[in-house]
Design a protein around this motif. Structure first.
Motif, PDB file in Angstrom:
ATOM      1  N   LEU A  35       1.110  -1.288   0.175  1.00 31.91           N
ATOM      2  CA  LEU A  35       0.290  -0.053  -0.144  1.00 31.91           C
ATOM      3  C   LEU A  35       0.665   1.437   0.149  1.00 31.91           C
ATOM      4  CD1 LEU A  35      -2.461  -1.171   2.888  1.00 31.91           C
ATOM      5  CD2 LEU A  35      -2.872  -0.961   0.058  1.00 31.91           C
ATOM      6  N   GLY A  36       0.405   2.393  -0.499  1.00 32.68           N
ATOM      7  CA  GLY A  36       0.809   3.809  -0.582  1.00 32.68           C
ATOM      8  C   GLY A  36       1.408   4.639  -1.847  1.00 32.68           C
ATOM      9  N   GLY A  37       0.869   3.829  -2.886  1.00 32.77           N
ATOM     10  CA  GLY A  37       1.887   4.080  -4.067  1.00 32.77           C
ATOM     11  C   GLY A  37       3.015   4.881  -3.857  1.00 32.77           C
ATOM     12  N   ALA A  38       2.829   5.850  -4.396  1.00 34.36           N
ATOM     13  CA  ALA A  38       4.385   6.743  -4.624  1.00 34.36           C
ATOM     14  C   ALA A  38       4.926   7.046  -3.274  1.00 34.36           C
ATOM     15  CB  ALA A  38       4.205   8.541  -5.631  1.00 34.36           C
ATOM     16  N   VAL A  39       3.690   6.782  -2.020  1.00 28.97           N
ATOM     17  CA  VAL A  39       5.327   7.246  -1.310  1.00 28.97           C
ATOM     18  C   VAL A  39       5.156   5.836  -0.532  1.00 28.97           C
ATOM     19  CG1 VAL A  39       4.054   8.233   1.971  1.00 28.97           C
ATOM     20  CG2 VAL A  39       2.757   8.965  -0.358  1.00 28.97           C
ATOM     21  N   GLY A  40       6.661   5.665   0.232  1.00 29.17           N
ATOM     22  CA  GLY A  40       6.960   4.411   0.932  1.00 29.17           C
ATOM     23  C   GLY A  40       8.677   5.162   1.244  1.00 29.17           C
ATOM     24  N   TYR A 300       0.915  12.552 -17.953  1.00 28.21           N
ATOM     25  CA  TYR A 300       1.330  12.992 -16.408  1.00 28.21           C
ATOM     26  C   TYR A 300       3.391  12.452 -16.868  1.00 28.21           C
ATOM     27  CZ  TYR A 300      -1.238  10.689 -13.824  1.00 28.21           C
ATOM     28  OH  TYR A 300      -2.720   9.893 -12.653  1.00 28.21           O
ATOM     29  N   ALA A 301       3.811  13.370 -16.533  1.00 31.06           N
ATOM     30  CA  ALA A 301       4.910  13.548 -16.334  1.00 31.06           C
ATOM     31  C   ALA A 301       6.476  12.486 -16.021  1.00 31.06           C
ATOM     32  CB  ALA A 301       6.280  15.114 -16.415  1.00 31.06           C
ATOM     33  N   PRO A 302       7.053  11.409 -16.472  1.00 28.92           N
ATOM     34  CA  PRO A 302       8.580  10.440 -15.271  1.00 28.92           C
ATOM     35  C   PRO A 302       8.641  10.743 -14.794  1.00 28.92           C
ATOM     36  CG  PRO A 302       8.354  10.471 -17.808  1.00 28.92           C
ATOM     37  CD  PRO A 302       7.869  11.748 -17.464  1.00 28.92           C
ATOM     38  N   ILE A 303       9.034  10.659 -13.999  1.00 33.00           N
ATOM     39  CA  ILE A 303      10.702  10.665 -13.004  1.00 33.00           C
ATOM     40  C   ILE A 303      10.836   9.514 -12.382  1.00 33.00           C
ATOM     41  CG2 ILE A 303       8.938  11.332 -10.998  1.00 33.00           C
ATOM     42  CD1 ILE A 303      10.521  14.043 -10.507  1.00 33.00           C
ATOM     43  N   ALA A 304      12.774  10.100 -12.112  1.00 33.40           N
ATOM     44  CA  ALA A 304      13.151   8.931 -11.959  1.00 33.40           C
ATOM     45  C   ALA A 304      13.666   9.915 -10.204  1.00 33.40           C
ATOM     46  CB  ALA A 304      14.819   8.645 -12.721  1.00 33.40           C
ATOM     47  N   VAL A 305      13.874   8.907  -9.468  1.00 35.50           N
ATOM     48  CA  VAL A 305      14.906   9.187  -7.841  1.00 35.50           C
ATOM     49  C   VAL A 305      15.515   9.217  -7.717  1.00 35.50           C
ATOM     50  CG1 VAL A 305      14.598   9.727  -5.546  1.00 35.50           C
ATOM     51  CG2 VAL A 305      12.326   9.688  -7.438  1.00 35.50           C
ATOM     52  N   CYS A 356      18.157  12.927  -5.897  1.00 34.89           N
ATOM     53  CA  CYS A 356      18.357  13.684  -7.132  1.00 34.89           C
ATOM     54  C   CYS A 356      16.915  13.368  -8.246  1.00 34.89           C
ATOM     55  CB  CYS A 356      19.228  12.903  -8.294  1.00 34.89           C
ATOM     56  SG  CYS A 356      21.259  13.746  -7.196  1.00 34.89           S
ATOM     57  N   MET A 357      16.249  14.000  -8.821  1.00 36.19           N
ATOM     58  CA  MET A 357      15.581  13.877  -9.722  1.00 36.19           C
ATOM     59  C   MET A 357      15.899  14.367 -10.435  1.00 36.19           C
ATOM     60  SD  MET A 357      12.872  13.438  -7.109  1.00 36.19           S
ATOM     61  CE  MET A 357      12.420  13.799  -5.654  1.00 36.19           C
ATOM     62  N   VAL A 358      15.192  13.454 -11.683  1.00 32.63           N
ATOM     63  CA  VAL A 358      15.116  13.409 -13.025  1.00 32.63           C
ATOM     64  C   VAL A 358      14.308  12.609 -14.193  1.00 32.63           C
ATOM     65  CG1 VAL A 358      16.692  11.947 -14.985  1.00 32.63           C
ATOM     66  CG2 VAL A 358      18.069  11.652 -12.626  1.00 32.63           C
ATOM     67  N   GLY A 359      14.039  13.545 -15.231  1.00 34.12           N
ATOM     68  CA  GLY A 359      13.478  13.632 -15.993  1.00 34.12           C
ATOM     69  C   GLY A 359      12.253  14.300 -16.278  1.00 34.12           C
ATOM     70  N   VAL A 397      17.986   3.913  -7.484  1.00 34.90           N
ATOM     71  CA  VAL A 397      16.996   4.272  -8.449  1.00 34.90           C
ATOM     72  C   VAL A 397      14.858   4.135  -8.040  1.00 34.90           C
ATOM     73  CG1 VAL A 397      16.579   4.276 -10.693  1.00 34.90           C
ATOM     74  CG2 VAL A 397      18.259   4.384  -9.488  1.00 34.90           C
ATOM     75  N   PHE A 398      14.845   4.269  -7.887  1.00 35.43           N
ATOM     76  CA  PHE A 398      13.369   4.731  -8.132  1.00 35.43           C
ATOM     77  C   PHE A 398      12.634   4.860  -9.029  1.00 35.43           C
ATOM     78  CE2 PHE A 398      14.675   4.832  -3.512  1.00 35.43           C
ATOM     79  CZ  PHE A 398      13.932   3.512  -3.228  1.00 35.43           C
ATOM     80  N   ARG A 399      11.663   4.953  -9.973  1.00 37.56           N
ATOM     81  CA  ARG A 399      11.314   5.569 -11.137  1.00 37.56           C
ATOM     82  C   ARG A 399      10.322   5.388 -10.676  1.00 37.56           C
ATOM     83  NH1 ARG A 399      15.608   3.661 -15.169  1.00 37.56           N
ATOM     84  NH2 ARG A 399      15.765   1.990 -14.275  1.00 37.56           N
ATOM     85  N   TRP A 400       9.394   6.079 -11.678  1.00 34.11           N
ATOM     86  CA  TRP A 400       7.981   6.960 -11.923  1.00 34.11           C
ATOM     87  C   TRP A 400       7.739   6.385 -13.102  1.00 34.11           C
ATOM     88  CZ3 TRP A 400       5.421   4.781  -7.582  1.00 34.11           C
ATOM     89  CH2 TRP A 400       6.264   5.107  -6.469  1.00 34.11           C
ATOM     90  N   PRO A 401       7.070   5.599 -14.241  1.00 31.28           N
ATOM     91  CA  PRO A 401       7.403   6.149 -15.641  1.00 31.28           C
ATOM     92  C   PRO A 401       6.222   6.997 -15.907  1.00 31.28           C
ATOM     93  CG  PRO A 401       7.174   3.759 -15.129  1.00 31.28           C
ATOM     94  CD  PRO A 401       6.758   4.600 -13.781  1.00 31.28           C
ATOM     95  N   LEU A 402       4.799   7.415 -14.944  1.00 30.08           N
ATOM     96  CA  LEU A 402       3.727   7.702 -14.703  1.00 30.08           C
ATOM     97  C   LEU A 402       3.722   9.085 -13.625  1.00 30.08           C
ATOM     98  CD1 LEU A 402       2.194   5.493 -16.612  1.00 30.08           C
ATOM     99  CD2 LEU A 402       1.864   7.825 -17.997  1.00 30.08           C
ATOM    100  N   GLY A 403       4.817   9.050 -13.064  1.00 31.78           N
ATOM    101  CA  GLY A 403       4.818   9.981 -11.946  1.00 31.78           C
ATOM    102  C   GLY A 403       4.332  11.390 -11.165  1.00 31.78           C
TER     103      GLY A 403
END
Ligand SMILES: Cc1cc2nc3c(=O)[nH]c(=O)nc-3n(C[C@H](O)[C@H](O)[C@H](O)COP(=O)(O)OP(=O)(O)OC[C@H]3O[C@@H](n4cnc5c(N)ncnc54)[C@H](O)[C@@H]3O)c2cc1C
Length: 459
Positions: A35-40, A300-305, A356-359, A397-403
């Motif tokens: 559970l949590g989606g983007a939050v973790g 959506y804008a993708p983002i990688a942490v 760091c945030m990328v994308g 690395v944590f990737r959020w293709p549809l961030g």
């Protein structure tokens, strides 16, 4: 009434939690195994790593209310005072963002000509009413081209990782539009608002006794909030449960659920779709193609942490919250949070953690790089922008293709149309970051409000 909530991110969890605390039956169906989606938050090698969001501003009564009800208020951790300083990379170096108008005049964040243009904001006229203006157009009218390119674009990058020319000012920063409507000039509006607030307060009183206004997280990271919600929901929050279909049967809803390979049907009197917009679009398509298209049009804008952790003594502790990089600089980093400076408890003493945030909307291609390439990119950029040359002992690395959903020009009209379409479907609601606010505070406030409205409607 049984409410089925599709999506176990913060939005869906909050809706179900509130319904249950008001004595209503609710079940959350979450496709992933957690559970949590983007939050973790993950603990690794002595670092506490956030997978997505890092913090929230302690200025939202709904978030405080939720924390209080979950008995988490004592676990709220405010950011270190050093986090008040922020940096923007511009004209070849990191420059401090001034915290007050006098500091702005003395700072080197903008060249003098651009600073004078910002002062000219006092003479800006109002936009024609009813126009959904881009953030860039709004910024250029009020602050000039340079301040828009350097400051406004950096600020939106830190929240939306978007395209300043496409984002809608009314949908992304409604308070700015309100200031313009009421006071014409943002500077005048800010001064008058501050004065009015001071007058409204009895001497010595604070504006909101319980809300610190500080950037905050929880002891243990943001996962602490998810854990408390999960514990409260118990078996009614089901992971590994993908909702694959939605049909109307009489005055009820039937969900097709794939639970770890087992297909089953679940009947509910009300359905709350709290999944990302593109999932909601698919579920709505057979039911209402027009509504589905409206929801599916949200980009959506993708983002990688990219987390880079450094051992004691290998690199100096960086100052301030972190830095943002305006897209016009043409760099490959959106910015970096100095996580160990902001929340020192998230690392062992002496260690340093850069997040760091990328994308984003301008460089979506970078999020597709493999993990070693993303780590190499973040290290090269940190070296070039902030002079960090040490070798990290931890990389993740944590990737959020549809961030991050993009509230582009037209978003407000789209939302009005979505609300209009929903009147055709009693017992169906949408919530989540795609619609009316991307921040954690927005998701929590909107989730609580929706649940309260459902309870009120259900008697
Ligand atoms: C990198 C990053 C950094 C951020 N930083 C901050 C920050 O510092 N502060 C802040 O306030 N906000 C921040 N945000 C924004 C904030 O984290 C999000 O907007 C918020 O967490 C979204 O929550 P949600 O529940 O609406 O959506 P999500 O978290 O996307 O949850 C939706 C859930 O639906 C599930 N789902 C999808 N399909 C199905 C299906 N068919 N059946 C069942 N379940 C399904 C998904 O698996 C997911 O768990 C950040 C976001 C990102 C990505």
């Amino acid at each position: 009434m049984t409410v089925a909530v599709v999506g176990g991110g913060i939005s869906g969890l909050v809706v179900a939690w509130r319904l249950r605390s008001r004595g209503r039956a609710a079940v959350v169906l979450e496709t992933t195994s957690r559970l949590g989606g983007a939050v973790g938050t993950r603990a690794k090698q002595g670092f506490l790593l956030e997978t997505g969001p890092n913090s929230f501003l302690d200025r939202e009564p709904a978030t405080r209310e939720l924390a209080g009800a979950l008995n988490l208020e004592h676990k709220i951790r405010a950011a270190d005072a050093a986090a008040k300083r922020r940096y923007v990379y511009t004209r070849g170096q990191l420059r401090s963002v001034p915290a007050s108008p006098p500091a702005f005049l003395g700072s080197d964040i903008l060249p003098w000509s651009a600073k004078l243009r910002v002062m000219g904001e006092l003479f800006t006229g109002r936009a024609a009413s009813g126009v959904d203006e881009s953030l860039a157009d709004f910024g250029r009218r009020h602050l000039g081209a340079t301040a828009t390119r350097v400051l406004l674009d950096a600020v939106q990058t830190g929240i939306f990782a978007g395209d300043v020319e496409r984002l809608s000012v009314g949908a992304t920063f409604p308070p700015l539009v309100k200031l313009e409507q009421e006071h014409r000039s943002l500077i005048l509006g800010a001064i008058r608002t501050q004065r009015a607030q001071r007058k409204a307060l009895p001497a010595g009183a604070s504006s909101a006794p319980k809300l610190s206004g500080a950037l905050s997280t929880f002891e243990g990271g943001l996962q602490t909030l998810i854990d408390a919600l999960s514990a409260s929901l118990g078996d009614d929050a089901r992971v590994g449960a993908t909702v694959e279909g939605l049909t109307r049967v009489g005055d009820r809803w039937r969900l097709a659920v794939n639970e770890r390979g087992q297909r089953a049907e679940l009947d509910a009197s009300h359905v709350v779709l709290a999944a990302p917009a593109y999932v909601t679009q698919k579920l709505l398509q057979p039911l209402d193609a027009e509504l589905a298209a409206r929801v599916g049009g949200i980009e959506y804008a993708p983002i990688a942490v990219v987390q880079l952790g450094f051992d004691v003594g290998t690199t100096p502790a960086p100052d301030g919250f972190g830095f943002l990089v305006p897209p016009a600089e043409g760099r490959r980093l959106l910015g970096s949070i100095h996580a160990s400076t902001v929340f020192p408890f998230r690392v062992e003493p002496g260690r340093v953690l850069y997040t760091c945030m990328v994308g984003g909307a301008k460089r979506p291609d970078l999020v597709g790089l493999d993990e070693p390439a993303l780590v190499a990119l973040a290290r090269e950029e940190l070296k070039a922008l902030a002079g960090v040359t040490a070798t990290p002992s931890l990389t993740e690395v944590f990737r959020w293709p549809l961030g991050i959903p993009q509230y582009n020009v037209g978003h407000l009209a789209r939302m009005a149309a979505v609300d209009q379409s929903l009147t055709r479907w009693p017992g169906l609601s949408l919530t989540g970051n795609a619609y009316k606010g991307v921040g954690l505070n927005d998701c929590i406030r909107n989730g609580l409000q929706l649940a309260d409205a459902l309870v009120a409607a259900g008697g």
